[in-house]
Design a protein around this motif. Sequence first.
Motif, PDB file in Angstrom:
ATOM      1  N   GLU C 108     -30.301  -2.071  14.341  1.00 55.98           N
ATOM      2  CA  GLU C 108     -29.092  -2.137  15.174  1.00 55.98           C
ATOM      3  C   GLU C 108     -29.326  -1.499  16.548  1.00 55.98           C
ATOM      4  O   GLU C 108     -28.947  -2.033  17.574  1.00 55.98           O
ATOM      5  CB  GLU C 108     -27.960  -1.426  14.452  1.00 55.98           C
ATOM      6  CG  GLU C 108     -26.598  -1.756  15.023  1.00 55.98           C
ATOM      7  CD  GLU C 108     -25.492  -1.105  14.218  1.00 55.98           C
ATOM      8  OE1 GLU C 108     -25.765  -0.095  13.557  1.00 55.98           O
ATOM      9  OE2 GLU C 108     -24.369  -1.604  14.277  1.00 55.98           O
ATOM     10  N   LYS C 109     -29.990  -0.341  16.548  1.00 56.72           N
ATOM     11  CA  LYS C 109     -30.246   0.341  17.814  1.00 56.72           C
ATOM     12  C   LYS C 109     -31.167  -0.488  18.692  1.00 56.72           C
ATOM     13  O   LYS C 109     -31.034  -0.511  19.899  1.00 56.72           O
ATOM     14  CB  LYS C 109     -30.900   1.699  17.559  1.00 56.72           C
ATOM     15  CG  LYS C 109     -29.974   2.708  16.962  1.00 56.72           C
ATOM     16  CD  LYS C 109     -30.133   4.081  17.639  1.00 56.72           C
ATOM     17  CE  LYS C 109     -29.034   5.026  17.211  1.00 56.72           C
ATOM     18  NZ  LYS C 109     -29.215   5.575  15.881  1.00 56.72           N
ATOM     19  N   ASP C 110     -32.117  -1.177  18.047  1.00 60.26           N
ATOM     20  CA  ASP C 110     -33.061  -1.966  18.826  1.00 60.26           C
ATOM     21  C   ASP C 110     -32.355  -3.134  19.490  1.00 60.26           C
ATOM     22  O   ASP C 110     -32.551  -3.411  20.671  1.00 60.26           O
ATOM     23  CB  ASP C 110     -34.182  -2.471  17.921  1.00 60.26           C
ATOM     24  CG  ASP C 110     -35.409  -2.825  18.713  1.00 60.26           C
ATOM     25  OD1 ASP C 110     -35.420  -3.908  19.344  1.00 60.26           O
ATOM     26  OD2 ASP C 110     -36.358  -2.030  18.730  1.00 60.26           O
ATOM     27  N   ALA C 112     -29.304  -3.298  20.294  1.00 64.01           N
ATOM     28  CA  ALA C 112     -28.372  -2.782  21.306  1.00 64.01           C
ATOM     29  C   ALA C 112     -29.081  -2.405  22.598  1.00 64.01           C
ATOM     30  O   ALA C 112     -28.455  -2.305  23.648  1.00 64.01           O
ATOM     31  CB  ALA C 112     -27.631  -1.563  20.746  1.00 64.01           C
ATOM     32  N   PHE C 113     -30.359  -2.194  22.520  1.00 61.92           N
ATOM     33  CA  PHE C 113     -31.119  -1.700  23.674  1.00 61.92           C
ATOM     34  C   PHE C 113     -30.927  -2.540  24.928  1.00 61.92           C
ATOM     35  O   PHE C 113     -30.646  -2.011  25.997  1.00 61.92           O
ATOM     36  CB  PHE C 113     -32.599  -1.656  23.307  1.00 61.92           C
ATOM     37  CG  PHE C 113     -33.480  -1.221  24.430  1.00 61.92           C
ATOM     38  CD1 PHE C 113     -34.261  -2.137  25.122  1.00 61.92           C
ATOM     39  CD2 PHE C 113     -33.522   0.102  24.803  1.00 61.92           C
ATOM     40  CE1 PHE C 113     -35.076  -1.732  26.161  1.00 61.92           C
ATOM     41  CE2 PHE C 113     -34.333   0.517  25.841  1.00 61.92           C
ATOM     42  CZ  PHE C 113     -35.108  -0.393  26.519  1.00 61.92           C
ATOM     43  N   GLU C 116     -27.470  -2.361  26.426  1.00 64.81           N
ATOM     44  CA  GLU C 116     -27.260  -1.020  26.970  1.00 64.81           C
ATOM     45  C   GLU C 116     -27.821  -0.915  28.381  1.00 64.81           C
ATOM     46  O   GLU C 116     -27.247  -0.259  29.256  1.00 64.81           O
ATOM     47  CB  GLU C 116     -27.933   0.027  26.066  1.00 64.81           C
ATOM     48  CG  GLU C 116     -27.160   0.338  24.812  1.00 64.81           C
ATOM     49  CD  GLU C 116     -27.915   1.289  23.881  1.00 64.81           C
ATOM     50  OE1 GLU C 116     -29.083   1.595  24.172  1.00 64.81           O
ATOM     51  OE2 GLU C 116     -27.332   1.713  22.888  1.00 64.81           O
ATOM     52  N   ILE C 125     -20.933  -4.172  24.411  1.00 58.43           N
ATOM     53  CA  ILE C 125     -22.230  -4.029  23.753  1.00 58.43           C
ATOM     54  C   ILE C 125     -22.065  -4.293  22.260  1.00 58.43           C
ATOM     55  O   ILE C 125     -22.837  -5.027  21.637  1.00 58.43           O
ATOM     56  CB  ILE C 125     -22.822  -2.622  23.965  1.00 58.43           C
ATOM     57  CG1 ILE C 125     -23.060  -2.363  25.445  1.00 58.43           C
ATOM     58  CG2 ILE C 125     -24.111  -2.464  23.183  1.00 58.43           C
ATOM     59  CD1 ILE C 125     -23.627  -0.997  25.737  1.00 58.43           C
ATOM     60  N   ARG C 126     -21.034  -3.691  21.684  1.00 59.01           N
ATOM     61  CA  ARG C 126     -20.768  -3.853  20.255  1.00 59.01           C
ATOM     62  C   ARG C 126     -20.627  -5.339  19.921  1.00 59.01           C
ATOM     63  O   ARG C 126     -21.223  -5.850  18.970  1.00 59.01           O
ATOM     64  CB  ARG C 126     -19.457  -3.123  19.914  1.00 59.01           C
ATOM     65  CG  ARG C 126     -19.053  -3.197  18.468  1.00 59.01           C
ATOM     66  CD  ARG C 126     -19.749  -2.197  17.615  1.00 59.01           C
ATOM     67  NE  ARG C 126     -20.836  -2.788  16.888  1.00 59.01           N
ATOM     68  CZ  ARG C 126     -21.804  -2.097  16.299  1.00 59.01           C
ATOM     69  NH1 ARG C 126     -21.838  -0.801  16.413  1.00 59.01           N
ATOM     70  NH2 ARG C 126     -22.736  -2.691  15.647  1.00 59.01           N
ATOM     71  N   VAL C 129     -24.010  -7.161  20.199  1.00 59.32           N
ATOM     72  CA  VAL C 129     -24.928  -6.790  19.111  1.00 59.32           C
ATOM     73  C   VAL C 129     -24.516  -7.503  17.831  1.00 59.32           C
ATOM     74  O   VAL C 129     -25.357  -8.093  17.131  1.00 59.32           O
ATOM     75  CB  VAL C 129     -24.942  -5.263  18.909  1.00 59.32           C
ATOM     76  CG1 VAL C 129     -25.641  -4.896  17.616  1.00 59.32           C
ATOM     77  CG2 VAL C 129     -25.624  -4.588  20.080  1.00 59.32           C
TER      78      VAL C 129
END
Lengths: 258, 247, 288
Positions: C108-110, C112-113, C116, C125-126, C129
Amino acid sequence: MSLRVLNGFKFSSLKTRVHRLDPRAKFLLVIGIIVPSLLFTNIYLLAGLLLVQVPLLLIGRVTRRWVQSLRGGVFLSALIFVVNFFTGPLVNAVALTLRFLLLMTTFSFFFMTTSPDDLGLAIDKVGFIRWLSRRWLGYPNALSFTFTTAVRLVPTMAVDAQTVVDAQRSRGLELDKGNILKRVRNYIPILIPLLLIAIRRSLELAEALEARGFPGKEGRTSLFELRFKPVDYAMLAISLAGIVLSFWVFFHYKVPTI
Amino acid sequence: MGENGAGKTTLAKQLNGLLRPTLGRVTVDGDDTTKKSVAQLSRKVGIVFQNPDHLLFSETVRDEVGFALKNFGFELGVIVKQVERTLEALDLAHYADTSPFLLSGGERKRVALAAVLAWEPDYLILDEPTIGQDYQQKERLRNFILQLNSQGKAVVMVTHDVEFVAECNPKVVLMSKGRIVAQGQADEILSDDGLIEKASLVKPQMAKLFSQLGGFGFPRDVVDVHRAKMLLEEKLSEVKVRVAQGS
Amino acid sequence: MAGTQGEIIAARGLGFQYAGSASKALDDISIVIGQGEFVLLTGPSGCGKTTLCRCLNGLIPNFHPGEISGELLVDGVSVAAETTSELSRKVGYVFQNPENQLFALTVEKDVAFGPENLGLTREEIRGRVDWAMEAAGTVALKDLAPYELSGGQQQRVALAGVLAMKPSVIVLDEPTSFLDPRTAEEIMGAVDDLRRENGITVIVVEHRLDLVGRYAERIVVMDHGRIVADGKVEDVLDAEFDRLSGLGIGLPKVSLLWSLLKRDGLVSERLPTHVESAVKMLSQRLSN
């Protein structure tokens, strides 16, 4: 001392109350325990500080790993005990051994219950680190970024290391033979490929990240945010109080070892 | 052959002692692998790993290719000769004094291959040799493998490149989830729907084609283009003749 | 040419030489690609396919320095006028090695990168993603770490990360080299679905024509930095088969088979590019 002691410092990805505490609050708690344990040698205090962490370990469900790490630390603790036994009073030896175990436990607790992710986020918020990052590397989030990437690459590099060892052993390289000089030289065929793989990987990663817009304009937002909950404030307060109290007592009283 | 995680590389590593069995036995030319070291077994069983970057560390290609020979204790004179021979065979002689890191991906793969062929192991294991190679490079590799094989060397390829295997038509050992699910000739195995499904592979194009032409009396175990052509040639000529006679 | 609403990529006399290299990697490249096309870019190793792709999102000349000449427009704007960061909104790039594109500790973080970096609000962003992970089929992998994923899963995550930028063009540089054949087909199918549903222009660099030939409408062949063939897959294969095999391109076996039969006068139709059309044509002939 086997490598298994390292298990006691590896993040265990559970979702307990302790895991969900803000890493900054947890870190201050760690400081709050370290400060008195370094300032004083009172056995009751040290034992108390050690015991007070047990419920935290239990809630975090990491007690088994903690015991493993303690077992690994037996050798060093015994060494500390013996050295101090012969150079001072018995109580001192006990106190210093206790202190060692205490410090090990604290760090173990911190790393087992804080995900590197959250650590990265926490680092990203610390003003001083952002300033340093901007001076050194040009972007405020570069340092925390570097940290997260390094952690993410550890298991990958471990696999690569094993593969390089396998590949070179398949060419007749024997790592367990020869005198000390030869053994050190035998690691060159392991280290050079690893180094180059790391460099190549970093370059490919950098390219992929730039292709996704890094570093972007100044206003970079983050999807995830660390937020202080009431329990975090409580912990912050307790830790701060503990630190201040420790210093005050230290400068006003002489606390005996027993 | 088999899907990722089927155990192909694990099995390959058993053959030179990098891994030892927890059950059963592995023998190389009669010697139990648990009784010998990896270095000893590697004299006979050479594994060429998939990524050449896991091997390369020397200053020159020459040094790189001679590394194993030094480890195995060959005499200097022999080493020099063997290295020259291997470089010639793999068309790397002009790179002999170049740093291996300056070469392109395909060339580095050749250097890795040369580094293992240098000591002429009786059994050569290639781990995914076709990944990242273009068609010409694969052709060259195929011819080289066939040549080695004709010289009496055993060649084991760990791969999921079905088209490449179809062109070589070797014996195939199919693995899935840590077990061997089938052994046989490539054309039998790669044209079998059930086995292909089990091992998460895809059929080579020729097999796909002929599995849908069964109604015309064609065999199903066709994977090679030239055999396919011959079979079709026959039937198509027949049809031509029939059509000519009919009109 | 596929139905286009406009040119999304236009190159005129594009040339490039890597710093420190003695020869041109790209030599007088002129090409126009329309919105929504699926282009297969192929050629022998070293022909300049990857170089051309890198020009599209600014990695050349920003990440790979060198001398660039000629003109390249993406979505009407000259590439020379924009940074890689700005171009990343228009052109997404999926690389060959699945693992070396993922940097974060969770999927998930990847994903979102990218968003971001664009400075969007947290809600945007949410939204991106969630959409990107759904579109690439990675929702179930949300909390996993990169090293826990298979190669195919990693490529899907990389794809999700690129989709989250909402580009109008996606370049995939030999994306299935490290994947097994079945996963490779899944990924290609997923890419084509995404193209149809979102009108994204897709450029795939690939040696193995049988893998992509089914989805690509247009093929561009390069050799020694130049474009040597450009047109519909069926047309180019049929007209230039011998020249292409001389170049060492991995032509589909059915096409090869057909060309052999054609040479002996046994068939006369155009070369099929995949098994299905070959089956149809052969069945017809054999039923006579």
